[in-house]
Design an enzyme around this catalytic site. Sequence first.
Site, short mmCIF file in Angstrom:
data_model
loop_
_atom_site.label_atom_id
_atom_site.label_comp_id
_atom_site.label_asym_id
_atom_site.label_seq_id
_atom_site.Cartn_x
_atom_site.Cartn_y
_atom_site.Cartn_z
N GLN A 65 -10.28 -2.76 2.55
CA GLN A 65 -9.78 -3.41 3.76
C GLN A 65 -9.74 -2.47 4.97
OE1 GLN A 65 -5.88 -4.27 1.73
NE2 GLN A 65 -5.01 -3.88 3.74
N SER A 84 4.53 1.19 8.36
CA SER A 84 4.18 2.52 7.85
C SER A 84 3.49 3.32 8.95
CB SER A 84 3.24 2.40 6.65
OG SER A 84 3.77 1.50 5.73
N ARG A 85 2.83 2.63 9.88
CA ARG A 85 2.06 3.33 10.91
C ARG A 85 2.94 3.86 12.05
NH1 ARG A 85 -2.25 -0.65 9.20
NH2 ARG A 85 -3.88 0.68 8.36
N HIS A 89 9.50 -3.35 3.51
CA HIS A 89 9.15 -3.58 2.10
C HIS A 89 10.41 -3.87 1.26
CE1 HIS A 89 5.67 -0.95 3.37
NE2 HIS A 89 5.04 -1.98 2.84
N LYS A 105 5.24 -9.87 9.40
CA LYS A 105 4.68 -8.97 10.43
C LYS A 105 3.16 -9.06 10.42
CE LYS A 105 4.07 -4.40 10.59
NZ LYS A 105 2.78 -4.33 11.31
N MET A 142 0.85 -1.20 0.00
CA MET A 142 0.00 0.00 0.00
C MET A 142 0.89 1.25 0.00
SD MET A 142 -3.43 -0.97 2.06
CE MET A 142 -2.82 -0.66 3.69
O1 PAF Z 1 -0.05 -5.72 3.56
C1 PAF Z 1 -0.49 -4.82 2.83
O2 PAF Z 1 0.17 -3.80 2.57
C2 PAF Z 1 -1.88 -4.97 2.23
O3 PAF Z 1 -2.73 -5.61 3.12
C3 PAF Z 1 -1.88 -5.66 0.86
C4 PAF Z 1 -1.38 -7.09 0.96
C5 PAF Z 1 -1.00 -4.88 -0.09
C6 PAF Z 1 -3.29 -5.70 0.30
O4 PAF Z 1 -3.82 -4.41 0.14
#
Ligand code: PAF
Length: 283
Positions: free
Chosen positions: A59, A183-184, A35, A146, A28
């Site tokens: 989500q 990210s949070r 990442h 995570k 995201m």
């Molecule tokens: O883990 C994430 O960043 C999200 O849940 C994903 C897998 C990209 C789905 O939107």
Amino acid sequence: MKVVSDIAQLQHHLASFDKEQIALVPTMGCLHEGHVSLIQKAKRLADIVVVSIYVNPLQFGANEDLDNYPKPLEQDLSVCEAEGVDFVFTPEQLYPESGIQVGLHVNDLSQTLCGVSRPHHFDGVVTVVNILFNIVRPHLAIFGEKDFQQLTIIQRMVSDLHMGIEVIGAETIRETDGLAKSSRNRYLNDDERTQAAEIYQSMLLMQNQAKQTSDMQQVIQAGETYLAQHGITTDYLSINDETTLQTLSVWDKQQPARIFIAAQIGKARLIDNMPLSSTNEEK
Ligand code: PAF
């Protein structure tokens, strides 16, 4: 590196690879070292690496941080470029304008841990990951440990639906004081940031406790007490089987089990997990 937001264009580019292994790293955005480690794993395992950046509205719950979710696209693209990503897929929208009519649903695996306080979250995750898989048609896809519940559910989706994609987990990347990269974390002020590292310490303490008892309630109590002493109230603190995600009250020391924690610290809802046995820590 090509940055593509159009689905047909991405598919056109990818169609030219018939022998190459394609890896997808769904994200995201707001990319951090966690990442980067997923991307590096993808690069080691595949010939072509596609990173998708899409903040998936499906989500997020009504009172969650969808509107404020950080979107530092230029910075994300520089990270991808530096890591040698081949394609960054940045769709503006993955659902029909009139709204999605057909999605996927997760059963028991979403009735525990994060699924309890985020009731539609995992349906949203599997629906978007399924769409991304259908667009990119990767051979393999990498997800971080995570989000262990997410990883488990996606592995189960691929197996239940015979999708023929290898879903690979990548270990959690931590700050030097143990806080899992997320990210949070950027929502935390200095004091909250210091406090957040206690989540990791509490899991080490529970690992130690688990060496001495098979009673998981005792282990959890030790963790809750430690966190409370540091001003942290948990959304959940649970010890669960790694595959079924069922809560364990007794642990026989053979069964792969994990400690799972979610806690709200300031504006950030942080989640973390760790194997219960330190011998198989962070596979
Ligand atoms: O883990 C994430 O960043 C999200 O849940 C994903 C897998 C990209 C789905 O939107």
